[in-house]
Design a protein around this motif. Structure first.
Motif, short mmCIF file in Angstrom:
data_model
loop_
_atom_site.label_atom_id
_atom_site.label_comp_id
_atom_site.label_asym_id
_atom_site.label_seq_id
_atom_site.Cartn_x
_atom_site.Cartn_y
_atom_site.Cartn_z
N UNK A 55 0.85 -1.20 0.00
CA UNK A 55 0.00 0.00 0.00
C UNK A 55 0.89 1.26 0.00
N UNK A 56 1.84 1.29 -0.93
CA UNK A 56 2.89 2.31 -0.88
C UNK A 56 2.37 3.73 -1.03
N UNK A 57 1.21 3.90 -1.63
CA UNK A 57 0.69 5.24 -1.90
C UNK A 57 -0.16 5.81 -0.77
N UNK A 58 -0.36 5.03 0.31
CA UNK A 58 -1.37 5.43 1.30
C UNK A 58 -0.80 5.91 2.63
N UNK A 59 0.51 6.11 2.72
CA UNK A 59 1.09 6.40 4.03
C UNK A 59 0.56 7.70 4.63
N UNK A 60 0.46 8.74 3.83
CA UNK A 60 -0.04 10.03 4.32
C UNK A 60 -1.52 10.17 4.02
N UNK A 115 13.57 -1.20 -4.53
CA UNK A 115 12.30 -0.81 -3.91
C UNK A 115 11.19 -0.97 -4.95
N UNK A 116 10.18 -1.76 -4.61
CA UNK A 116 9.07 -2.08 -5.50
C UNK A 116 7.77 -1.65 -4.82
N UNK A 117 7.00 -0.81 -5.47
CA UNK A 117 5.80 -0.27 -4.83
C UNK A 117 4.51 -0.93 -5.27
N UNK A 118 3.66 -1.24 -4.28
CA UNK A 118 2.26 -1.55 -4.58
C UNK A 118 1.53 -0.22 -4.64
N UNK A 119 1.39 0.31 -5.85
CA UNK A 119 0.82 1.64 -6.05
C UNK A 119 -0.40 1.49 -6.94
N UNK A 120 -1.55 1.31 -6.33
CA UNK A 120 -2.77 1.02 -7.07
C UNK A 120 -3.45 2.33 -7.48
N UNK A 121 -2.83 2.97 -8.49
CA UNK A 121 -3.33 4.24 -9.02
C UNK A 121 -3.34 4.16 -10.54
N UNK A 122 -3.95 5.16 -11.16
CA UNK A 122 -3.91 5.24 -12.62
C UNK A 122 -2.46 5.41 -13.08
N UNK A 123 -2.11 4.92 -14.28
CA UNK A 123 -0.71 4.92 -14.71
C UNK A 123 0.01 6.25 -14.58
N UNK A 153 -9.22 3.92 -4.14
CA UNK A 153 -9.43 4.96 -5.16
C UNK A 153 -10.68 5.79 -4.92
N UNK A 154 -11.69 5.26 -4.24
CA UNK A 154 -12.92 6.01 -4.07
C UNK A 154 -12.80 7.10 -3.01
N UNK A 155 -11.68 7.09 -2.27
CA UNK A 155 -11.48 8.10 -1.23
C UNK A 155 -10.15 8.82 -1.47
N UNK A 156 -10.17 9.98 -2.10
CA UNK A 156 -8.92 10.68 -2.41
C UNK A 156 -8.20 11.22 -1.19
N UNK A 157 -8.85 11.16 -0.03
CA UNK A 157 -8.23 11.70 1.19
C UNK A 157 -7.23 10.74 1.83
N UNK A 158 -7.24 9.46 1.43
CA UNK A 158 -6.44 8.48 2.16
C UNK A 158 -5.19 8.03 1.42
N UNK A 159 -4.92 8.55 0.24
CA UNK A 159 -3.74 8.11 -0.48
C UNK A 159 -3.28 9.15 -1.48
N UNK A 160 -2.08 8.91 -2.04
CA UNK A 160 -1.49 9.73 -3.09
C UNK A 160 -1.34 11.19 -2.66
N UNK A 161 -1.04 11.40 -1.38
CA UNK A 161 -0.74 12.75 -0.90
C UNK A 161 0.71 13.07 -1.29
N UNK A 162 0.97 14.30 -1.61
CA UNK A 162 2.27 14.68 -2.16
C UNK A 162 3.43 14.37 -1.22
N UNK A 163 3.19 14.42 0.08
CA UNK A 163 4.26 14.21 1.05
C UNK A 163 4.87 12.80 0.98
N UNK A 164 4.12 11.85 0.45
CA UNK A 164 4.59 10.46 0.46
C UNK A 164 5.85 10.29 -0.39
N UNK A 165 6.02 11.14 -1.39
CA UNK A 165 7.18 10.97 -2.27
C UNK A 165 8.49 11.23 -1.54
N UNK A 166 8.46 12.06 -0.53
CA UNK A 166 9.69 12.32 0.23
C UNK A 166 10.15 11.07 0.97
#
Length: 546
Positions: free
Chosen positions: A226-231, A281-289, A250-263
């Motif tokens: 769940x690499x995209x959901x930390x923040x 490092x291999x990410x489980x990143x369940x987002x659009x390409x 994906x149905x809740x934009x508040x729980x994943x893909x926040x910009x801070x996670x990239x740091x």
């Protein structure tokens, strides 16, 4: 500068750019002690089989200490081995043997959440509201609702409308029934899996130690759950959707893909590159390409699974559209897609592609296509055997997603059939006696057994081994290269084409009639060609232009 000079100056390809990794679900791979659950001893004994396939390494799903509410993804100690699977000494033995066989070893790390039995979460519960211990997680105080009807019981309403991936709300009371402790804690999965608060720098420091522990042992890389959901969105606002999040958040934009996670991943990449060779490092990143590719920028993770591809059905338009979308993302951010069609969370491709004989043919074709695409690929244990999804009896299901949300992943996790003989759960157990396997094997499971397929030159297992051998040769002879792209199109009769380079392309017949192949030499096909130059339905081929 000449092409030869440019090639001489180009950096050498990293091992992972061409790698095929075999995913091991330890519970279901091989049982070394006969208790019905796969373990490290069983995996160690079967490592030569994995090496014989011609893959480059293994990815092991969690074997660390855990109450096993979510089959190990509820971790209570990130730097140990659960007795269910063995000991740290056994892991060390496994790692040494894998390396001697030429196999790299990737482990799962679960940084979004832990087990409710993790010592730091237990300390947070004990410390009470407002404590530094609770700031390691998402604890939120909800005071008494002083409404006109007399008010609710203190803490009766959760902090927001977020839903759990496993069904139901994503919040639970820290101390149910207490009039003074009105905190709720966040769990995007089960209540036994509280989410870490990555806005607290102490969490990042803690996980730096986890990564160093395994890298120091010699582990070659990590798959990040769940690499995209930390923040989570600052302030934890309501989601615009009140539906469940079984679609992978994906149905809740508040729980994943926040910009801070990239740091986080820039920090982890820096740490990984302090080791020689560099760790993967291999990410489980369940987002659009387009969004997922941002996680594989040059200073972040080296790989992220192409989730838009993983769950595809047998649909040429969808394959072409996703393929071209992934290629556009590659051109923008540089990293090739990381291909997979199965894992422990997804319905097996034989069943997803129609089931029965047709599904089996399509799954073979899809495997050939997968291994010919540009970039790394992952195979899930049993995929090389053409295993179908199993309809597990209701009373035998253990997946927490089934109990809470009505979705069951157990059917892709059935213990492997090693022998046609049903004794010792078709060879799943390696001892003299064995308990019933933790998930029941169906009556016809032995028909897919490893020992049968090893004797059959036309088996799915033989096809995978042949494809992997040819793939290695094409890399060695530079027909394949690390900068290959993929241009996708559909030709007459639903012939799907992926052009990997000017010289090489993959063709998949997704229609109902034989189709004429473009001019070229067929290097490999999933099934023998019925007629030269023609590809029958549900078949795939690799072609080299003449």
């Amino acid at each position: 500068m000449s092409p030869a000079e440019e090639t001489a100056l180009a950096p050498a390809a990293e091992w992972w750019q061409s790698a095929v990794i075999y995913q091991v679900y330890p519970r279901s791979f091989a049982d070394g002690d006969g208790d019905g659950v796969g373990d490290l001893a069983g995996l160690t004994a079967r490592l030569p089989y994995i090496a014989s396939l011609g893959v480059d390494g293994i990815w092991m799903t969690p074997f660390q200490p855990s109450p096993q509410v979510d089959q190990g993804y509820d971790v209570s100690d990130y730097c140990g081995v659960d007795p269910l699977f063995g000991t740290m000494e056994q892991f060390d033995t496994l790692l040494e043997l894998a390396h001697s066989l030429g196999l790299r070893v990737l482990l799962d790390v679960v940084p979004n959440h832990c087990s409710a039995e993790h010592p730091l979460f237990q300390a947070a519960l004990a410390a009470g509201p407002g404590s530094p211990e609770r700031d390691m997680f998402h604890f939120v105080e909800v005071p008494r609702d002083m409404s006109d009807d007399g008010g609710n019981v203190a803490g009766d309403i959760p902090p927001n409308n977020w839903q759990s991936v496993f069904g139901g709300r994503a919040w639970s009371r820290a101390n149910p029934g207490s009039a003074t402790d009105t905190d709720w804690y966040l769990h995007l999965f089960s209540p036994e899996q509280p989410d870490w608060n990555w806005r607290n720098p102490a969490v990042g420091d803690y996980f730096d130690g986890v990564l160093r522990f395994w890298f120091d042992k010699g582990v070659d890389g990590l798959r990040i759950d769940v690499a995209h959901a930390l923040f989570k969105a600052d302030g934890l606002p309501d989601s615009p959707s009140t539906g469940g999040v079984v679609d992978g958040l994906r149905s809740n934009p508040q729980v994943s893909d926040q910009e801070e996670v990239h740091e986080v991943y820039r920090r982890w990449r820096t740490l990984a590159e302090k080791y020689e060779p560099h760790r993967l490092l291999v990410g489980e990143v369940n987002l659009e390409p387009a969004r997922a590719a941002r996680y594989t920028r040059a200073d972040e993770m080296q790989q992220a699974f192409a989730f838009a591809f993983v769950k595809l059905g047998w649909d040429p338009e969808a394959w072409a559209a996703v393929g071209n979308e992934l290629e556009a993302a590659r051109q923008l951010h540089g990293a090739t897609p990381t291909w997979a069609l199965e894992n422990h969370d997804i319905v097996r491709s034989v069943t997803r592609f129609g089931g029965g004989e047709v599904g089996a043919l399509r799954a073979r074709a899809a495997l050939v296509a997968l291994l010919g695409l540009p970039g790394p690929a992952y195979l899930y244990q049993g995929q090389e055997l053409g295993l179908p999804e199993v309809d597990v009896p209701f009373d035998a299901r253990v997946d927490p997603m089934w109990a809470r949300g009505g979705v069951c992943r157990d059917g892709a996790r059935i213990p492997l059939p090693w022998t046609a003989d049903p004794a010792l759960s078709h060879g799943f157990s390696l001892g003299d006696t064995s308990a019933e396997p933790w998930l029941p094997q169906p009556a016809d499971w032995g028909a897919h057994a490893v020992d049968l397929q090893q004797q059959d030159p036309e088996s799915s297992l033989a096809l995978v081994t042949k494809a992997l051998e040819l793939r290695r040769l094409l890399w060695k002879t530079e027909v394949f290269g690390p900068n290959d792209g993929g241009t996708w199109r559909i030709e007459a009769g639903n012939l799907l084409i992926c052009e990997r380079s000017a010289d090489f392309f993959v063709a998949v017949a997704m229609g109902s009639e034989p189709v004429k192949l473009p001019a070229g030499t067929v290097l490999l096909s999933a099934a023998p060609l019925a007629e030269d130059g023609w590809l029958q339905p549900n078949n795939a081929a690799w072609l080299l232009r003449d």
